[in-house]
Scaffold this active site. Sequence first.
Site, PDB file in Angstrom:
ATOM      1  N   PRO A  11       0.853  -1.194   0.000  1.00 16.22           N
ATOM      2  CA  PRO A  11       0.000   0.000   0.000  1.00 16.22           C
ATOM      3  C   PRO A  11       0.884   1.238   0.000  1.00 16.22           C
ATOM      4  O   PRO A  11       1.812   1.330   0.801  1.00 16.22           O
ATOM      5  CB  PRO A  11      -0.771  -0.110   1.322  1.00 16.22           C
ATOM      6  CG  PRO A  11       0.039  -1.007   2.193  1.00 16.22           C
ATOM      7  CD  PRO A  11       0.816  -1.905   1.288  1.00 16.22           C
ATOM      8  N   MET A  12       0.646   2.162  -0.914  1.00 17.46           N
ATOM      9  CA  MET A  12       1.457   3.387  -0.948  1.00 17.46           C
ATOM     10  C   MET A  12       0.565   4.589  -1.250  1.00 17.46           C
ATOM     11  O   MET A  12      -0.027   4.692  -2.324  1.00 17.46           O
ATOM     12  CB  MET A  12       2.577   3.257  -1.979  1.00 17.46           C
ATOM     13  CG  MET A  12       3.651   2.251  -1.534  1.00 17.46           C
ATOM     14  SD  MET A  12       5.000   2.041  -2.700  1.00 17.46           S
ATOM     15  CE  MET A  12       4.246   0.954  -3.927  1.00 17.46           C
ATOM     16  N   LEU A  13       0.479   5.480  -0.257  1.00 21.37           N
ATOM     17  CA  LEU A  13      -0.366   6.670  -0.367  1.00 21.37           C
ATOM     18  C   LEU A  13       0.020   7.485  -1.582  1.00 21.37           C
ATOM     19  O   LEU A  13       1.216   7.707  -1.798  1.00 21.37           O
ATOM     20  CB  LEU A  13      -0.159   7.567   0.870  1.00 21.37           C
ATOM     21  CG  LEU A  13      -1.168   7.489   1.995  1.00 21.37           C
ATOM     22  CD1 LEU A  13      -0.804   8.488   3.080  1.00 21.37           C
ATOM     23  CD2 LEU A  13      -2.585   7.732   1.494  1.00 21.37           C
ATOM     24  N   CYS A  93       2.519   3.047   9.637  1.00 15.09           N
ATOM     25  CA  CYS A  93       2.783   4.386   9.120  1.00 15.09           C
ATOM     26  C   CYS A  93       3.172   5.326  10.251  1.00 15.09           C
ATOM     27  O   CYS A  93       2.439   5.462  11.230  1.00 15.09           O
ATOM     28  CB  CYS A  93       1.553   4.933   8.400  1.00 15.09           C
ATOM     29  SG  CYS A  93       1.852   6.588   7.795  1.00 15.09           S
ATOM     30  N   LYS A 132      -0.488  -5.041   8.886  1.00 16.58           N
ATOM     31  CA  LYS A 132       0.851  -4.669   8.400  1.00 16.58           C
ATOM     32  C   LYS A 132       1.540  -3.873   9.488  1.00 16.58           C
ATOM     33  O   LYS A 132       1.013  -2.842   9.929  1.00 16.58           O
ATOM     34  CB  LYS A 132       0.738  -3.844   7.115  1.00 16.58           C
ATOM     35  CG  LYS A 132       2.083  -3.372   6.557  1.00 16.58           C
ATOM     36  CD  LYS A 132       1.915  -2.837   5.137  1.00 16.58           C
ATOM     37  CE  LYS A 132       3.210  -2.335   4.525  1.00 16.58           C
ATOM     38  NZ  LYS A 132       3.537  -0.955   4.897  1.00 16.58           N
ATOM     39  N   GLY A 206      12.788  -2.878   1.252  1.00 11.37           N
ATOM     40  CA  GLY A 206      14.076  -2.931   0.554  1.00 11.37           C
ATOM     41  C   GLY A 206      14.226  -4.037  -0.468  1.00 11.37           C
ATOM     42  O   GLY A 206      15.344  -4.299  -0.928  1.00 11.37           O
TER      43      GLY A 206
HETATM   44  C1  LIG Z   1       4.936   6.979  -1.371  1.00 11.01           C
HETATM   45  C2  LIG Z   1       4.744   5.931  -0.294  1.00 11.01           C
HETATM   46  C3  LIG Z   1       3.537   5.859   0.371  1.00 11.01           C
HETATM   47  C4  LIG Z   1       3.318   4.885   1.349  1.00 11.01           C
HETATM   48  N1  LIG Z   1       2.080   4.774   1.916  1.00 11.01           N
HETATM   49  C5  LIG Z   1       1.812   3.734   2.759  1.00 11.01           C
HETATM   50  C6  LIG Z   1       0.496   3.454   3.195  1.00 11.01           C
HETATM   51  O1  LIG Z   1      -0.473   4.121   2.821  1.00 11.01           O
HETATM   52  N2  LIG Z   1       0.317   2.407   4.053  1.00 11.01           N
HETATM   53  C7  LIG Z   1       1.359   1.626   4.462  1.00 11.01           C
HETATM   54  O2  LIG Z   1       1.150   0.671   5.228  1.00 11.01           O
HETATM   55  N3  LIG Z   1       2.604   1.848   4.050  1.00 11.01           N
HETATM   56  C8  LIG Z   1       2.858   2.867   3.186  1.00 11.01           C
HETATM   57  N4  LIG Z   1       4.120   3.025   2.677  1.00 11.01           N
HETATM   58  C9  LIG Z   1       5.175   2.072   3.074  1.00 11.01           C
HETATM   59  C10 LIG Z   1       5.212   0.895   2.087  1.00 11.01           C
HETATM   60  O3  LIG Z   1       4.005   0.174   2.127  1.00 11.01           O
HETATM   61  C11 LIG Z   1       6.382  -0.058   2.437  1.00 11.01           C
HETATM   62  O4  LIG Z   1       6.153  -0.599   3.714  1.00 11.01           O
HETATM   63  C12 LIG Z   1       7.723   0.650   2.439  1.00 11.01           C
HETATM   64  O5  LIG Z   1       7.867   1.498   1.309  1.00 11.01           O
HETATM   65  C13 LIG Z   1       8.878  -0.368   2.461  1.00 11.01           C
HETATM   66  O6  LIG Z   1       8.840  -1.213   1.339  1.00 11.01           O
HETATM   67  P1  LIG Z   1       9.791  -0.963   0.052  1.00 11.01           P
HETATM   68  O7  LIG Z   1      11.194  -0.826   0.572  1.00 11.01           O
HETATM   69  O8  LIG Z   1       9.603  -2.168  -0.807  1.00 11.01           O
HETATM   70  O9  LIG Z   1       9.333   0.311  -0.579  1.00 11.01           O
HETATM   71  C14 LIG Z   1       4.362   4.004   1.713  1.00 11.01           C
HETATM   72  C15 LIG Z   1       5.586   4.091   1.036  1.00 11.01           C
HETATM   73  C16 LIG Z   1       5.781   5.029   0.043  1.00 11.01           C
HETATM   74  C17 LIG Z   1       7.095   5.079  -0.693  1.00 11.01           C
END
Ligand SMILES: Cc1cc2nc3c(=O)[nH]c(=O)nc-3n(C[C@H](O)[C@H](O)[C@H](O)COP(=O)(O)O)c2cc1C
Length: 325
Positions: A11-13, A93, A132, A206
């Site tokens: 999930p990514m806002l 978050c 999560k 990561g």
């Molecule tokens: C732009 C952005 C928005 C995010 N929004 C959320 C969110 O709404 N909910 C959530 O649980 N994590 C959010 N995250 C965290 C990601 O879900 C994830 O846990 C984090 O980026 C680590 O994973 P990665 O290294 O593969 O990016 C967000 C990350 C990014 C980069």
Amino acid sequence: MHPSLRFSVAPMLDWTDRHCRYFHRLMSKNTLLYTEMVTTGAILHGKGDYLGYSEQEHPVALQLGGSEPKALAECAKRAEDLGYDEVNLNVGCPSDRVQNGRFGACLMAEPNLVAECVLEMQQQVSIPVTVKTRIGIDEQDSYPFLQDFIETVAATGCETFIIHARKAWLSGLSPKQNRDIPPLNYQRAYQVKQDYPQLNISVNGGITDLEQAETHLQHVDGVMVGREAYQNPYILAQVDQRIFDAPGEPLSRHQVVELMLPYIEQHLANGGRLQHISRHMLGLFQGCVGARAWRRHLSENAHKPGVGIELMHEALAKVPLAQPA
Ligand SMILES: Cc1cc2nc3c(=O)[nH]c(=O)nc-3n(C[C@H](O)[C@H](O)[C@H](O)COP(=O)(O)O)c2cc1C
């Protein structure tokens, strides 16, 4: 466990909106796709269409932000009624705005409240309710702290946890810094799986290629990929074959764009802006000849009033079909 838990996009806002998910889905049929976090306040009192999605997006999970059991349960019910495949609670978050609402990562300090929320949600729905979380917050980053959290929440019957394998600092670091600065500790997530083999554990943080994903899958049930899947989305094209052992061949990048065109046209016909969709596609050609020209043509023009589908054709024409090996 939902079979798709094996590989998911985080999930990514502002990033994993419905257009982004539609685009991702074209490349992988099996990957579990998560919505952006949607707060219970927005769902229950907001005016926007926060839960809309396309049928093609399945399997799709709604991530909720909140800490009020009744409100979360009501939102979970709406999600189930709308056909979502899973509801996930955000306990990861770290943003200030979220802490003031007393949800997100700060909930790790209140496992009993999280358990109450999850229980209430489970009583309303029959789709999986998942959590999560981080591996710790602030000074509370020992394994027993994580264990206590997991045990308390799992006692409700919650079977699936996605663990972002770094802690969050609740003050002093921005959300962005909180995704990079606290060190990754995958062992913690592996340890949870070892100690609670009956739980479904997905690891996040990561992960940047499918080799890494395969290595993690030797220790846990699933991997969740966030930024890499957004910035380099074509990583998803091999997921079905490599991670889910599905037959078939990945689509080419050009085919993916072609398949997006009718969706984009529909969006434009409904009065939507091209940019709302094209912004998610900027990284599609990463690593290819013409990638920069594609990205630049879209990002310099997609916001202009009145631009139509021809912009996609123009941008695509900048990427040679035959790429050097
Ligand atoms: C732009 C952005 C928005 C995010 N929004 C959320 C969110 O709404 N909910 C959530 O649980 N994590 C959010 N995250 C965290 C990601 O879900 C994830 O846990 C984090 O980026 C680590 O994973 P990665 O290294 O593969 O990016 C967000 C990350 C990014 C980069």
